[in-house]
Design a protein around this motif. Sequence first.
Motif: not given
Length: 729
Positions: A111-115, A117-123, A141-143, A671-673
Amino acid sequence: MQQNQNNGSADGLYIALISIHGLIRGRDLELGRDADTGGQTKYVVDLANALVRQPGVARVDLITRRVIDERLDSSYSEEQEPLEAPGAQIIRIDCGPRQYIAKEKLWEHLDTFSDNLLRFFQQQQRMPDLLHSHYADAGYVATQISHVLGMPLVHTGHSLGRDKRKRLMASGMPSSEVEQKYNMQRRIEAEEQVLANANLVITSTRQEIESQYELYDYYCPESMWVIPPGTDLSQFHPPQLGEAQTQIASAIRRFLDEPDKPMILALSRPDPRKNIATLVRAYGESPELRDMANLVIVAGNRDDIREMNDGAQEVLTELLVLLDYYDLYGKLALPKKHLPSEVPAIYRMAARSCGIFINPALTEPFGLTLLESAATGLPFIATENGGPQDIVENCETGILVDPLSANDLGKAMKTLLLDGELWRKFSANGIKNVALKYSWDAHARSYLKQIKPLVEAHKPQQFSPAILRASRFADRLIVSDLDKTLLSNPTGLREFCQMLRERRKQVAFGIATARRLDSVLKLLKKYRIPKPDILISSLGSQIHYGRELEVSTDWESHVDHDWNPRAIRRILRDVPGLTLQEDSEQSKFKISFHIDPSEQGILTKEKIVSLLRQEEQSVNVFVSAGQNLDITPARVSKGLALRYVAQIWGIPLERVLVAAGAGTDEDMITGNTLSVVVHNRQHETLENQQEGHNVFFATQPNALGILEAIEHYHFFDEIPGVEVASPDA
């Protein structure tokens, strides 16, 4: 927030490949170092390079886990690494402890990896046009990413948990040991989840679809497509006149009394599933084989067997015991080290000796080593379980055997070594047919043909200006459940509400609940709770924002993906023990049932999920208190809705404090929350969450526990959060 939407066709495709475990780098792959660094790592690097070379592809990111470990080369700690083909690069994402760990231990960190990676995409300046996950962990993760961003998802399993579990148990391993060693149930659930949500599943063979994926509840062969991997023919080619002897050839020959005899070659990592010991038994028990050929086993690299992981230790120790038992000194070569660049030369050495290649694995998803050996003119014998069936059919260059039968393996080896005409036929067929049917260029062209309709049909996310303005320029967010979390303690609630009023320009306030909007509004009025900036209702199926708590039609459109409530009611209406709840508990994206108390032990969440997946329904299933069943679209959960809002408002998850309790809250606190479980809820399903990793167990109940967490995390400091150091960092 910057709106970095897809603009695929204008600039060329941007494809994100996700392959998390193992050790991945652009050059000198450490194939065979351990059970996690095998053919998949080479496959994804070759795929990234092949795809970006195709017309119409602008960028390919190969996304994996970042590793900072003094035992390993520093290249694995680099956040980005260009690959051989321009436009392709490796992206490494932080996840869990910094050091290298086995894939079975990665699950709790995904879940940390997912968060991250989500941040990376947003950047990035633009979002990927497509996600392609490799193996179950990346599928999980991709799901999650696809559920938030809505982009198309492609998956390749490489190997499948249900099939592997069946083979391991057939070899004699107890089911309890399979689960303990391989975390198999977690893996299988992730595979079921990604199969239920992927737009396309790419397999290497037809046998995978018909015999392996068929074991899963969500089995939809119409969404599966066979695209065999490619082979690098510039490296894997037949022996050539005047080739210089390599260092690895000298390392192998020093083991052998008669090094010019035909070579029986096996090349794999030292993993019990590769079944190398059966090959040694077949060779050791046959005087004819020992007389006519040498046995060469290249099983990864090692310095000291005692320092390797348990599986590798077990395999290598057994090989040494068998060497001694059958007295194979001078006949069996077991070199300690080889370079990836030396592998083609090893195949050619065996081909030059008129030898054979053996893959005796219990099951082989595809069999890339078989293509490599065939391309060099080296006939093979392979397991009958898995991908080798297609390769033998397409290339006519090998024999299939039962990998559990040393007798059958021995007979096949003698057949190929004694029949010179058959050997030459198989050798010529391999050289010709691998070049015709298994090139990387052909793979990439077929791949793009399949994914382009998915990309063209995808509509990028759109966010209404009103929801963008609703954040009130806050740079952090507090989100709480209502029942049992925020309420029930008048003193704490008053203090919490006063804190919100004082901090309203700094912090946004959100509520996430299973209740419907009308029910929430009554509670807000009754308890004089400030109206939230964001309200996530009906288990996350609706998002309301702004002064009037307007419903987000963008989110409704997003979660409506593959939602078929009529089919769900039809499937479940005749299930004994289930009755629909009253209309007030139903909503557009939530179907609620009562579970008869007498059926609670039978109607488990797992059984209901399995039933719906068998009917090709991709949904989320929530069971609370053992008697309430809620079914929502796959993209609906409180955690997914929270991440959707956070990305729109540009609030990092590290600045989101979540107060949660029930099991339906669990994906909000992973995850990261930053998260808190208030004292009066710690007996519930979230108690299996460990303190640390951004989960704080308060000593105070209800709203007082939230206030305690605000202090614990220094939430209103410039950079909130408590730095939790890993014991292995």
